[in-house]
Design a protein around this motif. Structure first.
Motif, short mmCIF file in Angstrom:
data_model
loop_
_atom_site.label_atom_id
_atom_site.label_comp_id
_atom_site.label_asym_id
_atom_site.label_seq_id
_atom_site.Cartn_x
_atom_site.Cartn_y
_atom_site.Cartn_z
N ASN A 292 -1.87 59.48 8.65
CA ASN A 292 -3.31 59.60 8.89
C ASN A 292 -3.54 59.90 10.38
OD1 ASN A 292 -5.98 58.39 9.81
ND2 ASN A 292 -6.21 58.38 7.58
N LEU A 293 -4.19 61.03 10.64
CA LEU A 293 -4.34 61.49 12.02
C LEU A 293 -5.13 60.51 12.89
CD1 LEU A 293 -4.98 65.32 11.61
CD2 LEU A 293 -2.84 64.14 12.15
N GLU A 294 -6.18 59.93 12.30
CA GLU A 294 -7.00 58.98 13.06
C GLU A 294 -6.17 57.75 13.44
OE1 GLU A 294 -10.13 58.21 10.32
OE2 GLU A 294 -10.79 60.29 10.31
N HIS A 295 -5.43 57.26 12.43
CA HIS A 295 -4.60 56.08 12.67
C HIS A 295 -3.51 56.38 13.67
CE1 HIS A 295 -1.84 52.74 11.81
NE2 HIS A 295 -2.91 52.10 11.39
N ARG A 296 -2.92 57.56 13.56
CA ARG A 296 -1.85 57.94 14.50
C ARG A 296 -2.39 57.97 15.93
NH1 ARG A 296 1.37 63.38 13.43
NH2 ARG A 296 2.05 62.18 11.62
N TRP A 297 -3.57 58.54 16.08
CA TRP A 297 -4.16 58.60 17.42
C TRP A 297 -4.40 57.18 17.95
CZ3 TRP A 297 -8.95 56.72 19.03
CH2 TRP A 297 -9.25 56.99 20.38
N PHE A 298 -4.90 56.30 17.09
CA PHE A 298 -5.19 54.93 17.50
C PHE A 298 -3.93 54.20 17.96
CE2 PHE A 298 -6.00 50.41 16.13
CZ PHE A 298 -6.87 50.10 17.16
N ARG A 299 -2.87 54.28 17.15
CA ARG A 299 -1.66 53.54 17.54
C ARG A 299 -0.96 54.18 18.73
NH1 ARG A 299 0.05 55.70 12.16
NH2 ARG A 299 1.80 57.10 12.52
N GLU A 300 -1.05 55.50 18.85
CA GLU A 300 -0.46 56.15 20.03
C GLU A 300 -1.22 55.78 21.30
OE1 GLU A 300 -0.16 60.29 19.05
OE2 GLU A 300 1.68 60.01 17.89
N THR A 301 -2.53 55.57 21.16
CA THR A 301 -3.32 55.13 22.31
C THR A 301 -2.86 53.75 22.78
OG1 THR A 301 -5.24 56.39 21.57
CG2 THR A 301 -5.67 54.59 23.09
#
Length: 312
Positions: A292-301
């Motif tokens: 999930n792109l949104e989730h990936r962005w969140f955890r990478e942040t």
DNA sequence: TCCAAAATGCCCTTAGGAAA
DNA sequence: TTTCCTAAGGGCATTTTGGA
């Protein structure tokens, strides 16, 4: 042979219905979950009973309970339902953070929340201004919230109760001692196991467990701490230490990894006279969020913020 | 006896296949 | 391509069941 004939007639909605029934353990609640009528869900249950040859849910008074077969397959059904529907959903092509309206939920202990909250809030405000962030305090390690999607990410020590989870080490933490800055312990040239154990201690435990790795090490010297107080949170411990002669034990991250100034607002931190193992703090999420792109962005942040922490 | 939840009968809608 | 038939799913109304 009978099973093969049945399987030809199984449609994907039955799988979804099975997942809802096993999760809710109620025909009525499962129907609400899938936005169906109770009668439609009841028929789904009848069909599922015919397909599986098992009652799946049986009445126990006014409630329904799972059969042993249903309990056995519940987790598997949930996973494959999620995977199957993810496969059939249109692929997310591009993440637009400017228009992203999503509530991210993060479960962590108060120390980590204090450590990361302001930086993470600033990052979200700048990059994804329409998104929302909810911190949930960590009272247990129940993995169900990650599985059902009500929780996006957990930060903490990896447990053994949910082996299917995806993990990524964020940083290494370690314990240090704290006391008030006028504490007689600090009059010593060196903090030894003898003078460390000569004073009374406060420990932090949510489960009222007062002994840990430090006590194991001290036992090797034939010594033990005199523990006079157990509190459920590190902030409480810090406040009590600041205004008492109790000695505390906290992860360095709780102090924001401040290592250049040992005297912090009325308390002093010091290196322990015994060596304790490092604590690996990890991000933990369910595999269904992996792509999930949104989730990936969140955890990478979060990973990016944690990368700035010193590793000790 | 009342109420909530599950089961069932009846009917309507929809999708898929066969035939023209 | 259109029409007709059949099977399956779903909703409404009703019945059944069991606890309070």
């Amino acid at each position: 042979m009978q099973m093969i004939i049945y399987m030809r007639n199984v449609d994907m909605n039955l799988l979804k219905a099975l997942d809802a029934l096993l999760t809710e353990q109620s025909v009525t609640r499962a129907a609400h979950r899938l936005d169906l009528s109770v009668s439609a869900m009841s028929r789904n249950l009848t069909r599922l009973r015919a397909v599986t040859g098992d009652l799946l849910l049986v009445q126990a008074g006014r409630k329904m309970v799972l059969t042993s077969y249903a309990m056995e397959v519940r987790e598997h059904v949930h996973e494959i339902t999620h995977e199957a529907y993810s496969l059939l959903q249109p692929t997310q092509k591009k993440l637009n953070l400017d228009t992203l309206e999503r509530n991210f939920t993060l479960r962590a202990n108060e120390g980590f929340i204090n450590l990361i909250a302001s930086t993470l809030a600033k990052e979200l405000q700048e990059k994804a201004p329409k998104s929302c962030l909810s911190f949930i305090e960590k009272f247990d390690k129940n993995a169900q919230a990650l599985r059902d999607g009500t929780l996006d990410l957990e930060v903490g020590v990896i447990g053994t109760n949910a082996p299917e989870m995806k993990t990524k080490t964020l940083f290494r933490d370690r314990f240090v001692g704290i006391c008030c800055h006028k504490h007689p312990l600090l009059q010593n040239d060196e903090i030894t196991v003898q003078n460390y154990t000569a004073y009374k201690h406060i420990v932090v435990s949510r489960k009222n467990k007062s002994r840990g790795p430090v006590d194991i090490e001290l036992a090797n010297y034939g010594l033990e701490r005199q523990i006079n107080m157990v509190v459920p949170s590190f902030s409480t411990a810090i406040n009590i230490v600041r205004n008492s002669e109790l000695i505390g034990l906290i992860p360095l991250s709780t102090l924001g990894f401040i290592t250049t100034e040992s005297n912090i607002s009325g308390i002093t931190y010091f290196e322990l006279p015994v060596i304790t193992p490092f604590i690996n703090i990890s991000a933990i999420w369910h595999p269904h969020q992996q792509d999930n792109l949104e989730h990936r962005w969140f955890r990478e942040t979060i990973m990016k913020i944690c990368n700035s922490f010193p590793i000790h």
